[in-house]
Design a protein around this motif. Structure first.
Motif, PDB file in Angstrom:
ATOM      1  N   LYS A   1       4.339   8.419   7.487  1.00 35.92           N
ATOM      2  CA  LYS A   1       4.408   9.701   8.183  1.00 35.92           C
ATOM      3  C   LYS A   1       3.115   9.903   8.969  1.00 35.92           C
ATOM      4  CE  LYS A   1       7.440  12.376   5.094  1.00 35.92           C
ATOM      5  NZ  LYS A   1       7.520  13.572   4.212  1.00 35.92           N
ATOM      6  N   PHE A   2       3.240  10.548  10.116  1.00 35.66           N
ATOM      7  CA  PHE A   2       2.073  10.839  10.933  1.00 35.66           C
ATOM      8  C   PHE A   2       1.802  12.343  10.934  1.00 35.66           C
ATOM      9  CE2 PHE A   2       3.724   6.856  12.904  1.00 35.66           C
ATOM     10  CZ  PHE A   2       2.631   6.047  12.577  1.00 35.66           C
ATOM     11  N   ARG A   3       0.524  12.681  11.039  1.00 30.08           N
ATOM     12  CA  ARG A   3       0.112  14.083  10.960  1.00 30.08           C
ATOM     13  C   ARG A   3       0.676  14.923  12.109  1.00 30.08           C
ATOM     14  NH1 ARG A   3      -6.140  12.641   9.295  1.00 30.08           N
ATOM     15  NH2 ARG A   3      -5.655  12.019   7.150  1.00 30.08           N
ATOM     16  N   GLU A   4       0.963  14.265  13.228  1.00 35.07           N
ATOM     17  CA  GLU A   4       1.489  14.984  14.373  1.00 35.07           C
ATOM     18  C   GLU A   4       2.893  15.533  14.104  1.00 35.07           C
ATOM     19  OE1 GLU A   4      -1.598  12.125  15.780  1.00 35.07           O
ATOM     20  OE2 GLU A   4       0.039  12.112  14.341  1.00 35.07           O
ATOM     21  N   TYR A  64       0.849  -1.186   0.000  1.00 31.02           N
ATOM     22  CA  TYR A  64       0.000   0.000   0.000  1.00 31.02           C
ATOM     23  C   TYR A  64       0.890   1.244   0.000  1.00 31.02           C
ATOM     24  CZ  TYR A  64      -3.704   3.304   1.062  1.00 31.02           C
ATOM     25  OH  TYR A  64      -4.584   4.346   0.998  1.00 31.02           O
ATOM     26  N   ALA A  65       0.607   2.165  -0.917  1.00 39.82           N
ATOM     27  CA  ALA A  65       1.391   3.400  -1.030  1.00 39.82           C
ATOM     28  C   ALA A  65       0.598   4.578  -0.470  1.00 39.82           C
ATOM     29  CB  ALA A  65       1.750   3.658  -2.485  1.00 39.82           C
ATOM     30  N   PHE A  66       1.194   5.294   0.467  1.00 44.43           N
ATOM     31  CA  PHE A  66       0.589   6.489   1.046  1.00 44.43           C
ATOM     32  C   PHE A  66       1.000   7.715   0.230  1.00 44.43           C
ATOM     33  CE2 PHE A  66       0.781   3.620   4.682  1.00 44.43           C
ATOM     34  CZ  PHE A  66      -0.484   3.792   5.266  1.00 44.43           C
ATOM     35  N   THR A  67       0.087   8.666   0.127  1.00 47.56           N
ATOM     36  CA  THR A  67       0.408   9.938  -0.520  1.00 47.56           C
ATOM     37  C   THR A  67       0.430  11.077   0.480  1.00 47.56           C
ATOM     38  OG1 THR A  67      -1.947  10.274  -1.043  1.00 47.56           O
ATOM     39  CG2 THR A  67      -0.573   9.217  -2.727  1.00 47.56           C
ATOM     40  N   SER A  68       0.060  10.784   1.731  1.00 46.24           N
ATOM     41  CA  SER A  68       0.019  11.838   2.751  1.00 46.24           C
ATOM     42  C   SER A  68       0.154  11.208   4.135  1.00 46.24           C
ATOM     43  CB  SER A  68      -1.293  12.617   2.656  1.00 46.24           C
ATOM     44  OG  SER A  68      -2.399  11.759   2.859  1.00 46.24           O
ATOM     45  N   PRO A  69       0.486  12.006   5.155  1.00 40.87           N
ATOM     46  CA  PRO A  69       0.568  11.488   6.528  1.00 40.87           C
ATOM     47  C   PRO A  69      -0.799  11.022   7.041  1.00 40.87           C
ATOM     48  CG  PRO A  69       1.708  13.598   6.330  1.00 40.87           C
ATOM     49  CD  PRO A  69       0.904  13.422   5.077  1.00 40.87           C
ATOM     50  N   VAL A  70      -0.781  10.149   8.072  1.00 41.07           N
ATOM     51  CA  VAL A  70      -2.018   9.658   8.677  1.00 41.07           C
ATOM     52  C   VAL A  70      -2.023  10.011  10.165  1.00 41.07           C
ATOM     53  CG1 VAL A  70      -2.176   7.765   7.026  1.00 41.07           C
ATOM     54  CG2 VAL A  70      -1.070   7.376   9.231  1.00 41.07           C
ATOM     55  N   ASP A  71      -3.196   9.965  10.746  1.00 41.86           N
ATOM     56  CA  ASP A  71      -3.336  10.228  12.176  1.00 41.86           C
ATOM     57  C   ASP A  71      -2.789   9.041  12.966  1.00 41.86           C
ATOM     58  OD1 ASP A  71      -5.136   9.837  14.777  1.00 41.86           O
ATOM     59  OD2 ASP A  71      -5.059  11.989  14.308  1.00 41.86           O
ATOM     60  N   SER A  72      -1.865   9.268  13.877  1.00 38.48           N
ATOM     61  CA  SER A  72      -1.199   8.176  14.593  1.00 38.48           C
ATOM     62  C   SER A  72      -2.167   7.406  15.485  1.00 38.48           C
ATOM     63  CB  SER A  72      -0.034   8.715  15.430  1.00 38.48           C
ATOM     64  OG  SER A  72      -0.497   9.592  16.430  1.00 38.48           O
ATOM     65  N   HIS A  73      -3.134   8.094  16.103  1.00 41.38           N
ATOM     66  CA  HIS A  73      -4.084   7.421  16.993  1.00 41.38           C
ATOM     67  C   HIS A  73      -5.006   6.485  16.210  1.00 41.38           C
ATOM     68  CE1 HIS A  73      -2.751   9.962  20.283  1.00 41.38           C
ATOM     69  NE2 HIS A  73      -2.940  11.034  19.521  1.00 41.38           N
ATOM     70  N   ARG A  74      -5.453   6.941  15.056  1.00 45.28           N
ATOM     71  CA  ARG A  74      -6.293   6.086  14.217  1.00 45.28           C
ATOM     72  C   ARG A  74      -5.491   4.903  13.671  1.00 45.28           C
ATOM     73  NH1 ARG A  74      -9.848   8.482   9.819  1.00 45.28           N
ATOM     74  NH2 ARG A  74     -10.823   6.458  10.203  1.00 45.28           N
ATOM     75  N   PHE A  75      -4.220   5.140  13.393  1.00 45.01           N
ATOM     76  CA  PHE A  75      -3.352   4.057  12.919  1.00 45.01           C
ATOM     77  C   PHE A  75      -3.208   2.978  13.989  1.00 45.01           C
ATOM     78  CE2 PHE A  75       0.920   2.223  12.148  1.00 45.01           C
ATOM     79  CZ  PHE A  75       0.735   1.758  10.852  1.00 45.01           C
ATOM     80  N   VAL A  76      -2.997   3.385  15.234  1.00 44.12           N
ATOM     81  CA  VAL A  76      -2.882   2.426  16.340  1.00 44.12           C
ATOM     82  C   VAL A  76      -4.198   1.665  16.523  1.00 44.12           C
ATOM     83  CG1 VAL A  76      -2.589   2.182  18.838  1.00 44.12           C
ATOM     84  CG2 VAL A  76      -1.051   3.674  17.535  1.00 44.12           C
ATOM     85  N   ASP A  77      -5.323   2.366  16.413  1.00 45.15           N
ATOM     86  CA  ASP A  77      -6.627   1.697  16.515  1.00 45.15           C
ATOM     87  C   ASP A  77      -6.788   0.646  15.421  1.00 45.15           C
ATOM     88  OD1 ASP A  77      -7.325   3.208  18.702  1.00 45.15           O
ATOM     89  OD2 ASP A  77      -8.468   4.701  17.546  1.00 45.15           O
ATOM     90  N   TRP A  78      -6.302   0.984  14.222  1.00 45.10           N
ATOM     91  CA  TRP A  78      -6.371   0.022  13.113  1.00 45.10           C
ATOM     92  C   TRP A  78      -5.522  -1.221  13.409  1.00 45.10           C
ATOM     93  CZ3 TRP A  78      -2.275  -1.049   9.472  1.00 45.10           C
ATOM     94  CH2 TRP A  78      -2.656  -1.917   8.442  1.00 45.10           C
TER      95      TRP A  78
END
Length: 299
Positions: free
Chosen positions: A246-249, A216-230
């Motif tokens: 990359k994380f949005r924080e 899976y290729a990301f084009t932008s940072p993600v929210d770290s809390h939502r990533f951990v929930d996933w």
């Protein structure tokens, strides 16, 4: 771009892996083949047997699935730039676990030019039937090498009775019902036994029986809390995840992410590497995972 086909030869000590490798080279004389040879000791006898005509890199004095795992990525890049092969064959030590080898070949930096085609496990038929004489650890390894194979070559059939061959095949089928099985003497097989399907799409990797992978290729940072929930809701069938994110924080920081046996690891990465995750597991629900990752990225 046409990707380099990569084949992994697995199998317990003495099963005939080097003989199989020689036969594969004979089958592929019309293609440019390079080998990555792994040996536990400091001297590789098998490379001397194969001669000097085939391009070869060696990983010595350790196992490709543990001590030398981090070196595999470097070696595969080196083989690509030095030899430009059509095919790479990895012959692992007899004590290597196929999932770990497969994992080592799916570094994010490799996915753009390497396609893992098949895990081929060679089985010493008489030894496998008498595996109860070995330790629990050894028996488990012999069975795991079969369980995660796409192709199982039941070797040394000339040393077995008809009843023993039937029993051995049944036991292999119990461990891995989806694998192709070929019964051989001296590891003599036809090229067709190694053929598998192609790519699913630009983000989802090669489809296999049992163990699978997707990128899976990301084009932008993600929210770290939502990533951990996933991560917390992932099924046990997800064996490994690794890559760069990359994380949005802290959107300027690239993070090396690794996930194994339910445990995540995060390390800052100085280089601006492609933001890709490689997921490895059994019978992946790729559409669902793709949708979940899209939601992480675009919400």
């Amino acid at each position: 771009m046409t990707k380099i086909e990569l084949y992994i030869i697995s199998g317990f000590l003495g099963s005939g892996k080097t003989t199989l490798l020689r036969n594969m080279l004979m089958n592929w004389q019309d293609k440019k083949v390079a080998i990555l040879m792994n040996e536990l000791g400091q001297f590789n006898v098998d490379s001397k047997i194969l001669g000097e005509d085939t391009p070869m890199n060696e990983l010595l004095n350790g196992c490709i699935c543990c001590d030398l795992k981090s070196d595999v990525e470097v070696q595969l890049h080196d083989i690509r730039h030095r030899y430009q092969p059509d095919i790479i064959i990895i012959e692992a030590t007899g004590v290597a676990h196929p999932v770990e080898i497969y994992d080592a070949c799916l570094a994010p930096s490799l996915t753009s030019f390497i396609q893992v085609q098949s895990i081929i496990t060679l089985v010493d038929g008489p030894r496998f039937l008498n595996r109860s004489r070995y330790s629990i650890t050894t028996r488990q390894l012999m069975e795991e090498q079969i369980r995660y194979a796409h192709t199982v070559i039941l070797n040394k059939k000339d040393q077995m009775t008809a009843e023993e061959l039937i029993s051995c095949e049944e036991q292999i089928r119990t461990l891995n019902a989806a694998a192709k099985i070929s019964m051989t003497e001296y590891a003599q097989v036809e090229e067709e036994i190694f053929v598998h399907g192609g790519e699913v799409n630009h983000q989802v990797g090669h489809v296999h029986h049992g163990i699978q992978s997707m990128v899976y290729a990301f084009t932008s940072p993600v929210d770290s809390h939502r990533f951990v929930d996933w991560l917390r809701q992932l099924p046990d069938s997800i064996l490994r995840i690794k890559g760069y994110i990359k994380f949005r924080e802290n959107p300027a920081q690239v993070v090396l992410f690794q996930y194994s046996y339910g445990i995540p690891q995060y390390e800052p990465e100085e280089m601006q590497l492609p933001l890709k995750l490689v997921l490895i597991g059994e019978s992946l629900d790729k559409s669902k995972l793709l949708d979940q990752l899209d939601q992480l990225q675009f919400s």
